[in-house]
Design a protein around this motif. Sequence first.
Motif, mmCIF file in Angstrom:
data_model
loop_
_atom_site.group_PDB
_atom_site.id
_atom_site.type_symbol
_atom_site.label_atom_id
_atom_site.label_comp_id
_atom_site.label_asym_id
_atom_site.label_seq_id
_atom_site.Cartn_x
_atom_site.Cartn_y
_atom_site.Cartn_z
ATOM 1 N N PRO A 134 -3.078 10.239 -14.562
ATOM 2 C CA PRO A 134 -4.574 10.073 -14.193
ATOM 3 C C PRO A 134 -4.747 8.803 -13.185
ATOM 4 O O PRO A 134 -3.715 8.366 -13.090
ATOM 5 C CB PRO A 134 -5.171 9.356 -15.360
ATOM 6 C CG PRO A 134 -4.125 8.879 -16.342
ATOM 7 C CD PRO A 134 -2.922 9.528 -16.091
ATOM 8 N N ALA A 135 -5.835 9.151 -12.435
ATOM 9 C CA ALA A 135 -5.902 8.368 -11.214
ATOM 10 C C ALA A 135 -6.266 7.005 -11.553
ATOM 11 O O ALA A 135 -6.194 6.047 -10.559
ATOM 12 C CB ALA A 135 -7.205 8.872 -10.482
ATOM 13 N N LYS A 136 -6.279 6.557 -12.946
ATOM 14 C CA LYS A 136 -6.436 5.178 -13.254
ATOM 15 C C LYS A 136 -5.208 4.402 -12.699
ATOM 16 O O LYS A 136 -5.122 3.081 -12.772
ATOM 17 C CB LYS A 136 -6.813 4.681 -14.597
ATOM 18 C CG LYS A 136 -5.775 5.289 -15.480
ATOM 19 C CD LYS A 136 -6.064 5.380 -17.017
ATOM 20 C CE LYS A 136 -6.138 3.731 -17.480
ATOM 21 N NZ LYS A 136 -6.435 3.662 -18.854
ATOM 22 N N PHE A 137 -4.037 5.132 -12.651
ATOM 23 C CA PHE A 137 -2.797 4.342 -12.079
ATOM 24 C C PHE A 137 -2.720 4.616 -10.621
ATOM 25 O O PHE A 137 -2.777 5.793 -10.117
ATOM 26 C CB PHE A 137 -1.675 4.952 -12.793
ATOM 27 C CG PHE A 137 -1.632 4.955 -14.328
ATOM 28 C CD1 PHE A 137 -2.090 5.795 -15.212
ATOM 29 C CD2 PHE A 137 -0.884 3.685 -14.855
ATOM 30 C CE1 PHE A 137 -2.155 5.718 -16.489
ATOM 31 C CE2 PHE A 137 -0.737 3.769 -16.326
ATOM 32 C CZ PHE A 137 -1.411 4.413 -17.110
ATOM 33 N N SER A 138 -2.407 3.251 -9.892
ATOM 34 C CA SER A 138 -2.252 3.710 -8.486
ATOM 35 C C SER A 138 -1.125 2.713 -8.053
ATOM 36 O O SER A 138 -0.924 1.414 -8.668
ATOM 37 C CB SER A 138 -3.352 3.181 -7.939
ATOM 38 O OG SER A 138 -4.162 1.899 -8.131
ATOM 39 N N GLY A 139 -0.212 2.975 -7.279
ATOM 40 C CA GLY A 139 0.922 2.360 -6.422
ATOM 41 C C GLY A 139 0.588 1.991 -5.314
ATOM 42 O O GLY A 139 0.076 2.718 -4.543
ATOM 43 N N GLY A 140 1.400 0.838 -4.686
ATOM 44 C CA GLY A 140 1.074 0.478 -3.314
ATOM 45 C C GLY A 140 2.177 -0.280 -3.075
ATOM 46 O O GLY A 140 3.035 -0.768 -3.588
ATOM 47 N N GLY A 141 2.283 -0.395 -1.585
ATOM 48 C CA GLY A 141 3.262 -1.265 -1.333
ATOM 49 C C GLY A 141 4.468 -0.286 -0.319
ATOM 50 O O GLY A 141 4.401 0.813 -0.540
ATOM 51 N N SER A 142 5.469 -1.045 0.247
ATOM 52 C CA SER A 142 6.586 -0.697 0.832
ATOM 53 C C SER A 142 7.480 -1.609 1.358
ATOM 54 O O SER A 142 7.134 -2.722 1.512
ATOM 55 C CB SER A 142 6.220 0.358 2.167
ATOM 56 O OG SER A 142 5.645 -0.566 2.924
ATOM 57 N N GLY A 143 8.716 -1.218 1.685
ATOM 58 C CA GLY A 143 9.617 -2.069 2.137
ATOM 59 C C GLY A 143 10.522 -2.950 0.943
ATOM 60 O O GLY A 143 11.264 -2.639 0.195
ATOM 61 N N THR A 144 9.811 -4.057 0.750
ATOM 62 C CA THR A 144 10.185 -5.150 -0.480
ATOM 63 C C THR A 144 9.130 -5.328 -1.382
ATOM 64 O O THR A 144 9.599 -6.027 -2.505
ATOM 65 C CB THR A 144 11.036 -6.500 0.089
ATOM 66 O OG1 THR A 144 9.923 -7.185 0.691
ATOM 67 C CG2 THR A 144 12.033 -5.885 1.193
ATOM 68 N N GLU A 145 8.034 -5.146 -1.106
ATOM 69 C CA GLU A 145 6.748 -5.348 -1.900
ATOM 70 C C GLU A 145 5.876 -4.562 -2.460
ATOM 71 O O GLU A 145 5.339 -3.684 -1.811
ATOM 72 C CB GLU A 145 5.760 -6.620 -1.298
ATOM 73 C CG GLU A 145 6.645 -7.998 -0.895
ATOM 74 C CD GLU A 145 6.813 -9.021 -1.980
ATOM 75 O OE1 GLU A 145 7.754 -9.686 -1.643
ATOM 76 O OE2 GLU A 145 6.516 -8.685 -2.954
ATOM 77 N N PHE A 146 5.826 -4.282 -3.771
ATOM 78 C CA PHE A 146 5.054 -3.152 -4.356
ATOM 79 C C PHE A 146 4.334 -3.629 -5.555
ATOM 80 O O PHE A 146 4.314 -4.606 -6.028
ATOM 81 C CB PHE A 146 6.304 -2.023 -4.853
ATOM 82 C CG PHE A 146 7.057 -1.669 -3.891
ATOM 83 C CD1 PHE A 146 8.209 -2.255 -3.505
ATOM 84 C CD2 PHE A 146 6.636 -0.255 -3.341
ATOM 85 C CE1 PHE A 146 9.061 -1.626 -2.409
ATOM 86 C CE2 PHE A 146 7.733 0.068 -2.376
ATOM 87 C CZ PHE A 146 8.668 -0.618 -1.819
ATOM 88 N N THR A 147 3.126 -2.830 -5.646
ATOM 89 C CA THR A 147 2.224 -3.093 -6.817
ATOM 90 C C THR A 147 2.009 -1.854 -7.671
ATOM 91 O O THR A 147 1.795 -0.832 -7.089
ATOM 92 C CB THR A 147 1.051 -3.778 -6.545
ATOM 93 O OG1 THR A 147 0.328 -3.010 -5.468
ATOM 94 C CG2 THR A 147 1.303 -5.111 -5.587
ATOM 95 N N LEU A 148 1.545 -2.076 -8.844
ATOM 96 C CA LEU A 148 1.090 -1.043 -9.898
ATOM 97 C C LEU A 148 -0.022 -1.636 -10.307
ATOM 98 O O LEU A 148 -0.306 -2.563 -11.006
ATOM 99 C CB LEU A 148 2.247 -0.656 -10.793
ATOM 100 C CG LEU A 148 1.548 0.497 -11.750
ATOM 101 C CD1 LEU A 148 1.365 1.811 -11.371
ATOM 102 C CD2 LEU A 148 2.394 0.559 -13.066
ATOM 103 N N THR A 149 -1.360 -0.833 -10.174
ATOM 104 C CA THR A 149 -2.726 -1.196 -10.699
ATOM 105 C C THR A 149 -2.744 -0.292 -11.749
ATOM 106 O O THR A 149 -3.086 1.069 -11.402
ATOM 107 C CB THR A 149 -3.494 -1.406 -9.628
ATOM 108 O OG1 THR A 149 -3.214 -2.376 -8.605
ATOM 109 C CG2 THR A 149 -4.814 -1.739 -10.062
ATOM 110 N N ILE A 150 -3.541 -0.747 -12.791
ATOM 111 C CA ILE A 150 -3.969 0.121 -13.922
ATOM 112 C C ILE A 150 -5.284 -0.381 -14.008
ATOM 113 O O ILE A 150 -5.720 -1.568 -14.804
ATOM 114 C CB ILE A 150 -3.199 -0.070 -14.922
ATOM 115 C CG1 ILE A 150 -1.764 0.144 -14.728
ATOM 116 C CG2 ILE A 150 -3.533 1.040 -16.030
ATOM 117 C CD1 ILE A 150 -0.563 -0.427 -15.853
ATOM 118 N N SER A 151 -6.289 0.636 -13.851
ATOM 119 C CA SER A 151 -7.863 0.199 -14.172
ATOM 120 C C SER A 151 -8.358 0.626 -15.417
ATOM 121 O O SER A 151 -7.573 1.555 -16.114
ATOM 122 C CB SER A 151 -8.708 0.798 -13.012
ATOM 123 O OG SER A 151 -8.555 2.115 -13.168
#
Lengths: 114, 107
Positions: B59-76
């Motif tokens: 589901p769209a409540k999970f979103s990932g971001g970042g590139s290179g060496t830094e990444f995040t996972l956000t769960i709403s």
Amino acid sequence: EVLLVESGGGLVQPGGSLRLSCAASGFAVGGNYVNWVRQAPGKGLEWVSLFSPDDSIYYVDAVKGRFTISRDNSRNTLYLQMNSLRVEDTAVYYCARGDILTHWGQGTLVTVSS
Amino acid sequence: EIVMTQSPATLSVSPGERATLSCRASQSVGSKLAWYLQRPGQAPRLLIYAGSTRATDIPAKFSGGGSGTEFTLTISSLQSEDFAVYYCQQYNKWPYTFGQGTKLEIK
């Protein structure tokens, strides 16, 4: 539907051998990335071995020279031959499809202990 | 070997709130970064690949971001089934490696 079913785990003494099997359905092991990933009790995930569609094979350093990955396309089955087992090889062993692990089996427990 | 470091090790969040998990690579992995969720007694499940692309049926409540060496996972809008262990994993260079995991627990 993609399904992966591992078998062959059990209790083995240090220095012993085991062969794990992973029966696949819903896709061809011969035309896909297929992998073994393990998880020691209460610990994180460790990629053990990868078999690529072009027949390239990779192992993590910890198992090089002791473990051998293979596949039987006619049986659509992936194998992991594990020799010279050590206590630190104790883990749940999962087979998984893809270089991105899209599908996983339920895992089979290997316990290395005297 | 590329070392993946996740933070924090444990994150306490109340149901209904949002959680942000971090993952850092010891060298650039481009966008070849995946996130997995593992519930107790279950195999991991793919959530995100290519840094920000949701896997099938996620589901769209999970979103990932970042590139290179830094990444995040956000769960709403956290629900009970979201409280589990989350792993990041790079597939840019063999040996493919996982982070040590972030345990998301109920506050």
